[in-house]
Design a protein around this motif. Sequence first.
Motif, PDB file in Angstrom:
ATOM      1  N   GLY A  50     -37.974  10.701 -42.568  1.00  0.00           N
ATOM      2  CA  GLY A  50     -38.190  11.099 -41.182  1.00  0.00           C
ATOM      3  C   GLY A  50     -38.585   9.931 -40.293  1.00  0.00           C
ATOM      4  N   SER A  51     -38.397   8.688 -40.787  1.00  0.00           N
ATOM      5  CA  SER A  51     -38.738   7.460 -40.055  1.00  0.00           C
ATOM      6  C   SER A  51     -40.212   7.394 -39.677  1.00  0.00           C
ATOM      7  N   CYS A  52     -41.074   7.936 -40.551  1.00  0.00           N
ATOM      8  CA  CYS A  52     -42.512   7.903 -40.332  1.00  0.00           C
ATOM      9  C   CYS A  52     -43.115   6.709 -41.081  1.00  0.00           C
ATOM     10  N   PRO A  53     -43.890   5.860 -40.422  1.00  0.00           N
ATOM     11  CA  PRO A  53     -44.348   4.596 -41.000  1.00  0.00           C
ATOM     12  C   PRO A  53     -45.155   4.722 -42.293  1.00  0.00           C
ATOM     13  N   VAL A  54     -44.858   3.787 -43.202  1.00  0.00           N
ATOM     14  CA  VAL A  54     -45.564   3.637 -44.478  1.00  0.00           C
ATOM     15  C   VAL A  54     -45.811   2.144 -44.671  1.00  0.00           C
ATOM     16  N   MET A  55     -46.994   1.799 -45.160  1.00  0.00           N
ATOM     17  CA  MET A  55     -47.275   0.406 -45.502  1.00  0.00           C
ATOM     18  C   MET A  55     -47.867   0.329 -46.890  1.00  0.00           C
ATOM     19  N   GLY A  56     -47.314  -0.537 -47.737  1.00  0.00           N
ATOM     20  CA  GLY A  56     -47.815  -0.748 -49.090  1.00  0.00           C
ATOM     21  C   GLY A  56     -48.515  -2.088 -49.198  1.00  0.00           C
ATOM     22  N   ILE A  57     -49.594  -2.142 -49.995  1.00  0.00           N
ATOM     23  CA  ILE A  57     -50.365  -3.371 -50.185  1.00  0.00           C
ATOM     24  C   ILE A  57     -50.459  -3.702 -51.663  1.00  0.00           C
ATOM     25  N   CYS A  58     -50.151  -4.944 -52.025  1.00  0.00           N
ATOM     26  CA  CYS A  58     -50.230  -5.471 -53.391  1.00  0.00           C
ATOM     27  C   CYS A  58     -49.352  -4.640 -54.333  1.00  0.00           C
ATOM     28  N   VAL A  59     -49.924  -3.958 -55.330  1.00  0.00           N
ATOM     29  CA  VAL A  59     -49.087  -3.119 -56.198  1.00  0.00           C
ATOM     30  C   VAL A  59     -48.489  -1.971 -55.389  1.00  0.00           C
ATOM     31  N   GLY A  60     -49.127  -1.638 -54.270  1.00  0.00           N
ATOM     32  CA  GLY A  60     -48.552  -0.657 -53.352  1.00  0.00           C
ATOM     33  C   GLY A  60     -47.247  -1.137 -52.733  1.00  0.00           C
ATOM     34  N   MET A  61     -47.018  -2.445 -52.703  1.00  0.00           N
ATOM     35  CA  MET A  61     -45.717  -2.981 -52.329  1.00  0.00           C
ATOM     36  C   MET A  61     -44.787  -2.970 -53.537  1.00  0.00           C
ATOM     37  N   GLN A  62     -45.298  -3.408 -54.663  1.00  0.00           N
ATOM     38  CA  GLN A  62     -44.459  -3.538 -55.861  1.00  0.00           C
ATOM     39  C   GLN A  62     -43.807  -2.220 -56.265  1.00  0.00           C
ATOM     40  N   ILE A  63     -44.537  -1.114 -56.120  1.00  0.00           N
ATOM     41  CA  ILE A  63     -43.980   0.176 -56.559  1.00  0.00           C
ATOM     42  C   ILE A  63     -42.854   0.668 -55.641  1.00  0.00           C
ATOM     43  N   MET A  64     -42.638  -0.010 -54.523  1.00  0.00           N
ATOM     44  CA  MET A  64     -41.521   0.361 -53.650  1.00  0.00           C
ATOM     45  C   MET A  64     -40.182  -0.111 -54.232  1.00  0.00           C
ATOM     46  N   PHE A  65     -40.224  -1.037 -55.201  1.00  0.00           N
ATOM     47  CA  PHE A  65     -39.004  -1.535 -55.824  1.00  0.00           C
ATOM     48  C   PHE A  65     -38.544  -0.605 -56.951  1.00  0.00           C
ATOM     49  N   ASP A  66     -37.351  -0.865 -57.460  1.00  0.00           N
ATOM     50  CA  ASP A  66     -36.760   0.002 -58.485  1.00  0.00           C
ATOM     51  C   ASP A  66     -37.605   0.127 -59.741  1.00  0.00           C
ATOM     52  N   LYS A  67     -38.119  -1.025 -60.206  1.00  0.00           N
ATOM     53  CA  LYS A  67     -38.833  -0.972 -61.485  1.00  0.00           C
ATOM     54  C   LYS A  67     -39.773  -2.162 -61.635  1.00  0.00           C
ATOM     55  N   GLY A  68     -40.688  -2.026 -62.591  1.00  0.00           N
ATOM     56  CA  GLY A  68     -41.608  -3.097 -62.936  1.00  0.00           C
ATOM     57  C   GLY A  68     -41.623  -3.287 -64.439  1.00  0.00           C
ATOM     58  N   VAL A  69     -41.757  -4.534 -64.873  1.00  0.00           N
ATOM     59  CA  VAL A  69     -41.828  -4.846 -66.303  1.00  0.00           C
ATOM     60  C   VAL A  69     -43.111  -5.621 -66.559  1.00  0.00           C
ATOM     61  N   GLU A  70     -44.018  -5.028 -67.311  1.00  0.00           N
ATOM     62  CA  GLU A  70     -45.281  -5.673 -67.649  1.00  0.00           C
ATOM     63  C   GLU A  70     -45.568  -5.470 -69.125  1.00  0.00           C
ATOM     64  N   HIS A  71     -45.868  -6.562 -69.837  1.00  0.00           N
ATOM     65  CA  HIS A  71     -46.204  -6.522 -71.266  1.00  0.00           C
ATOM     66  C   HIS A  71     -45.134  -5.774 -72.065  1.00  0.00           C
ATOM     67  N   GLY A  72     -43.872  -5.974 -71.685  1.00  0.00           N
ATOM     68  CA  GLY A  72     -42.772  -5.346 -72.398  1.00  0.00           C
ATOM     69  C   GLY A  72     -42.525  -3.900 -72.036  1.00  0.00           C
ATOM     70  N   VAL A  73     -43.341  -3.359 -71.130  1.00  0.00           N
ATOM     71  CA  VAL A  73     -43.175  -1.964 -70.709  1.00  0.00           C
ATOM     72  C   VAL A  73     -42.428  -1.923 -69.377  1.00  0.00           C
ATOM     73  N   GLN A  74     -41.309  -1.200 -69.340  1.00  0.00           N
ATOM     74  CA  GLN A  74     -40.542  -1.049 -68.108  1.00  0.00           C
ATOM     75  C   GLN A  74     -40.847   0.306 -67.486  1.00  0.00           C
ATOM     76  N   SER A  75     -41.215   0.292 -66.214  1.00  0.00           N
ATOM     77  CA  SER A  75     -41.572   1.526 -65.511  1.00  0.00           C
ATOM     78  C   SER A  75     -40.715   1.669 -64.274  1.00  0.00           C
ATOM     79  N   GLN A  76     -40.307   2.895 -63.993  1.00  0.00           N
ATOM     80  CA  GLN A  76     -39.530   3.155 -62.787  1.00  0.00           C
ATOM     81  C   GLN A  76     -40.448   3.249 -61.578  1.00  0.00           C
ATOM     82  N   GLY A  77     -40.014   2.607 -60.489  1.00  0.00           N
ATOM     83  CA  GLY A  77     -40.780   2.650 -59.252  1.00  0.00           C
ATOM     84  C   GLY A  77     -40.238   3.697 -58.304  1.00  0.00           C
TER      85      GLY A  77
END
Length: 211
Positions: A74-101
């Motif tokens: 609905g074009s309503c503003p959202v702002m992510g900070i630190c990991v709050g930015m990272q989770i906006m991407f498709d996925k994260g890989v940490e310590h061999g664990v892949q997680s969907q964002g």
Amino acid sequence: MKKTVALLDYGSGNLRSAQRAVERVGAQVTVTSDPEVVLAADGLLVPGVGAYDACMEGLKKVQGPRMIGQRLAGSCPVMGICVGMQIMFDKGVEHGVQSQGCGQWPGTVEKLDARVLPHIGWNTVEAGAGSEMFAGLDEATRFYFVHSYGVSRWEFVPDGLTTPPLVSWSTYEQCRFVAAVENGPLWATQFHPEKSGDAGAQLLENWVKSL
């Protein structure tokens, strides 16, 4: 009348410092995970501290990905900070664990290619041309970072139909990584504006004014 900001409470992030910082620049802040409050607010702030997978699990428990998606649809503003930015991407890989964002942007959050981690302390940002987020700030301005993971490869491919996101970068040792993104109603920073003094306050004020 003050702009209203919902600060998403999903078990991650230093909520109090973020709340104080946004209130200081003139917004009315509610710490909440109530979907009605989140969807009704002028802006949604998504913090994030710790592991990518843990943040995603916490988000899912409060229906965070759905609320973020609904706001952006609905074009309503959202702002992510630190990991709050990272989770906006498709996925994260940490310590061999892949997680969907949340999948708002293509790309993978990975360990920074640096000798000493975490990247902690003050660093400059190469702001994208025409940035609204960094308005009033010069290239020598420093922001506070604390992270070991980030996005070093921007994978967004322009389709010629929509305006591509504006990406700002930073460099730690020899590793260049995404420091901030402006994508219509979705803004995000890898650094912590709420811990970045006057510079962070200016950036948050820019966001609040855009709501």
